[in-house]
Design an enzyme around this catalytic site. Structure first.
Site, PDB file in Angstrom:
ATOM      1  N   LYS A 159       9.965   3.864  -3.965  1.00  0.00           N
ATOM      2  CA  LYS A 159      10.080   4.350  -5.345  1.00  0.00           C
ATOM      3  C   LYS A 159      10.736   5.726  -5.412  1.00  0.00           C
ATOM      4  CE  LYS A 159       6.223   1.665  -7.231  1.00  0.00           C
ATOM      5  NZ  LYS A 159       5.646   1.103  -6.000  1.00  0.00           N
ATOM      6  N   ARG A 160      11.864   5.863  -4.739  1.00  0.00           N
ATOM      7  CA  ARG A 160      12.591   7.131  -4.764  1.00  0.00           C
ATOM      8  C   ARG A 160      13.466   7.193  -6.015  1.00  0.00           C
ATOM      9  NH1 ARG A 160       9.026   7.968  -1.279  1.00  0.00           N
ATOM     10  NH2 ARG A 160       9.548   8.743   0.800  1.00  0.00           N
TER      11      ARG A 160
END
Length: 290
Positions: free
Chosen positions: A103-104
């Site tokens: 979840k960057r």
């Protein structure tokens, strides 16, 4: 959002091949503290390593996509990342595709660094795909999409997530933006934030860009124009079942990859029982979507 490069069609093709061979389950490696305790393992790097070893042996040879939850490895610092690095390599050797639930999401050179860390050839943590957060602007994910396209990998962009807290932001309606450019969403207002992400992601027709759309509730999205893969988390511990999938994703044209993690892993610590749990989940998905 568009992708181009020598590997642009690579991820979509490899994903379709893996699903054809192993079914369309994405199984998570989520070393929750409650699972470590249930398996009789300590909350330590050694416990994490033992837990992950079982998961790799159980899931690597039989599941199409395996999704390590990155935060639960980061919790143990450098030792945890070393366990993750080893697991990714072993899963690849076993034939599974790896999807880092990282979840960057950032901008510019920082997003480019995340992209190199997870999607570049030869990087220690290099995986087949990663999850990414588009809420700094879908266009800000371009370094990850370009990196993935060039190396035959994928980026799964969060659109409508399975957690109830996401509703306020994701279902908010956009005002008109006559100066919108590629990746900024539609020029006319009225669509939801989540729908604008779907529409922007649909500009990529190579299969490099996927979506994350939760399976726990009606999402309210038009998915008929999106041809990439759709990761659907929420089966099992979050309350969704395989029988919910046809209704929730009616009209979707992309390849649906449902995800289950804790519900499968609760069968541990015996790897044969974890594998059997994953196979039952996969078979239920295939029956529901037939």
């Amino acid at each position: 959002m568009t992708a181009s490069g020598p590997g642009a069609a690579g991820f979509a093709g490899r994903l379709r091949a893996a699903v054809a061979e192993r079914g369309r389950l994405c199984a998570g490696i989520d070393p929750h503290p409650e699972l470590l305790e249930a398996w009789g393992l300590p909350r330590s790097a050694d416990g994490l390593a033992a837990f992950t070893d079982v998961c790799v042996r159980a899931l690597g040879p039989s599941v199409a996509v395996v999704k390590p939850q990155v935060a639960m490895f980061e919790e143990y610092g450098a030792a945890g990342l070393a366990v993750l690095e080893s697991a990714v390599a072993r899963l690849r050797e076993a034939g599974a595709l790896t999807l880092a639930d990282a979840k960057r999401g950032d901008i510019g050179s920082t997003m480019a660094a995340y992209a190199r860390a997870w999607l570049a050839d030869g990087a220690p943590l290099s995986v087949d795909a990663m999850t990414a957060v588009p809420y700094l602007g879908l266009g800000a994910l371009a370094p990850a999409v370009d990196q993935a396209a060039g190396t035959g990998r994928g980026v799964f962009v969060l659109a409508r997530t399975s957690n109830p807290e996401g509703r306020a932001v994701q279902t908010a309606r956009l005002a008109g933006n006559p100066d919108a450019g590629p990746g900024d969403g539609p020029a006319t207002g009225g669509v939801s934030v989540a729908q604008s992400i779907v529409d922007g992601a649909a500009e990529d027709d190579t299969g490099t860009v996927g979506l994350v759309v939760g399976a726990t509730r009606a999402h309210g999205l038009r998915l008929d124009g999106f041809t990439g893969p759709i990761l659907a988390p929420g089966l099992g511990a979050q309350g969704a079942s395989a029988d919910d999938l046809p209704g929730i994703f009616a009209g979707a044209t992309g390849l649906l990859i449902p995800n289950s993690s804790r519900a499968i892993l609760r069968a541990g610590p015996d790897p044969d029982r974890v594998r059997a749990s994953a196979e039952r989940t996969r078979d239920g998905i295939e029956a529901a979507l037939r």
